[in-house]
Design an enzyme around this catalytic site. Structure first.
Site, PDB file in Angstrom:
ATOM      1  N   SER A 144      71.869  55.810  26.594  1.00 39.17           N
ATOM      2  CA  SER A 144      72.551  55.837  27.885  1.00 39.17           C
ATOM      3  C   SER A 144      72.871  54.403  28.269  1.00 39.17           C
ATOM      4  CB  SER A 144      71.635  56.459  28.953  1.00 39.17           C
ATOM      5  OG  SER A 144      72.135  56.240  30.257  1.00 39.17           O
ATOM      6  N   TYR A 157      63.747  56.509  34.316  1.00 40.65           N
ATOM      7  CA  TYR A 157      64.731  56.878  33.299  1.00 40.65           C
ATOM      8  C   TYR A 157      65.225  55.636  32.569  1.00 40.65           C
ATOM      9  CZ  TYR A 157      69.012  58.949  31.322  1.00 40.65           C
ATOM     10  OH  TYR A 157      70.020  59.381  30.490  1.00 40.65           O
TER      11      TYR A 157
END
Length: 259
Positions: A144, A157
């Site tokens: 990501s 995250y």
């Protein structure tokens, strides 16, 4: 001088984790269309079985296998069935919560680390011998843009995705000289049916705000197309890192919204 001819890549077995929806399902479709025999893994057995049936009906070779990537014994059992594997797409993962560090839930952090990092480690370790034995293996890590920058409310995250990025980067260093490529694809804002909804515990209003005013976030198919392109490059070509964002997103914190 004429350009050198590209060395063709021979499709083989492609294993996709987290294939029950979103980027994983779209990637399975892309790799199947490219000629690979796809093996779909995820915890939701009904979803991957339906996808395998869809692909088979379309004339592709697809198999579903229910798997929790955080269960090392189950991963090892799964991997033992393969002598050679051409492609591994480590897609299983996800985000939980958007609380600041001061109030973040340690259980959410732990679960994100287990799925995004330990899950990727488990499957990669278990299948690396089969990827090497293929003579032309490819490991894809779907990370990501969170693995390359940070933002408020995202530390858990972000930390997990930074670790996943480092896992890919280090593996590439450690296995250089073997017939296995390591590719990292880092998507930015992608609108899928479940990512934001899962992150916010099913709160549809909070999930919708993630994409509010953004005319065209990335789709799962956009990312899958990128992954398939990277995988199908000639064997000597390694796409180390490919960051893909929608045009409206300049960074993790800079997004053009028409509100």
């Amino acid at each position: 001088m004429a350009a050198a001819a590209e060395s063709p890549r021979k499709p083989g077995i492609a294993i996709v984790t987290g294939a029950s929806g979103g980027i994983g399902a779209a990637t399975a479709r892309g790799l199947a269309a490219a000629g690979h025999r796809v093996v779909l893994t995820a915890r939701r057995k009904d979803r991957i079985e339906a996808l395998a049936a869809e692909l088979t009906a379309a004339g592709h070779d697809a198999t579903a296998y229910a798997l929790d990537v955080t269960d090392r014994a189950a991963v090892d059992t799964f991997a033992s069935a393969f002598r050679k594997v051409a492609v591994l797409v480590n897609n299983a993962g996800g985000a939980l919560g958007a609380d600041p560090v001061a109030t973040g839930d340690p259980d959410d952090w732990r679960q994100m680390y287990e799925t995004n990092v330990i899950g990727t480690l488990n499957v990669t370790q278990a299948l690396l011998p089969a990827l090497t034995a293929s003579g032309d293996g490819t490991v894809v890590v779907v990370s990501s843009t969170a693995g390359h920058g940070t933002y408020e409310g995202g530390a858990g995250y972000v930390a997990a995705k930074h670790a996943e990025h480092v896992l890919a980067e280090t593996l590439r260093l450690e296995i250089v000289g073997t017939p296995v490529r390591v590719i990292e694809v880092a998507p930015g804002m992608v609108r899928t049916e479940g990512f934001a909804l899962t992150r916010f515990g099913g709160d549809e209003e909070k999930a919708a705000k993630v994409y509010a005013g953004v005319a065209e976030p990335l789709t799962a198919e956009d990312v899958a197309d990128t992954i398939t392109w990277a995988v199908t490059r000639p064997p000597h070509v390694n796409i180390d890192l490919l960051v893909v964002r929608p045009r409206a997103q300049a960074s993790n914190t800079k997004v053009h919204r028409e509100l």
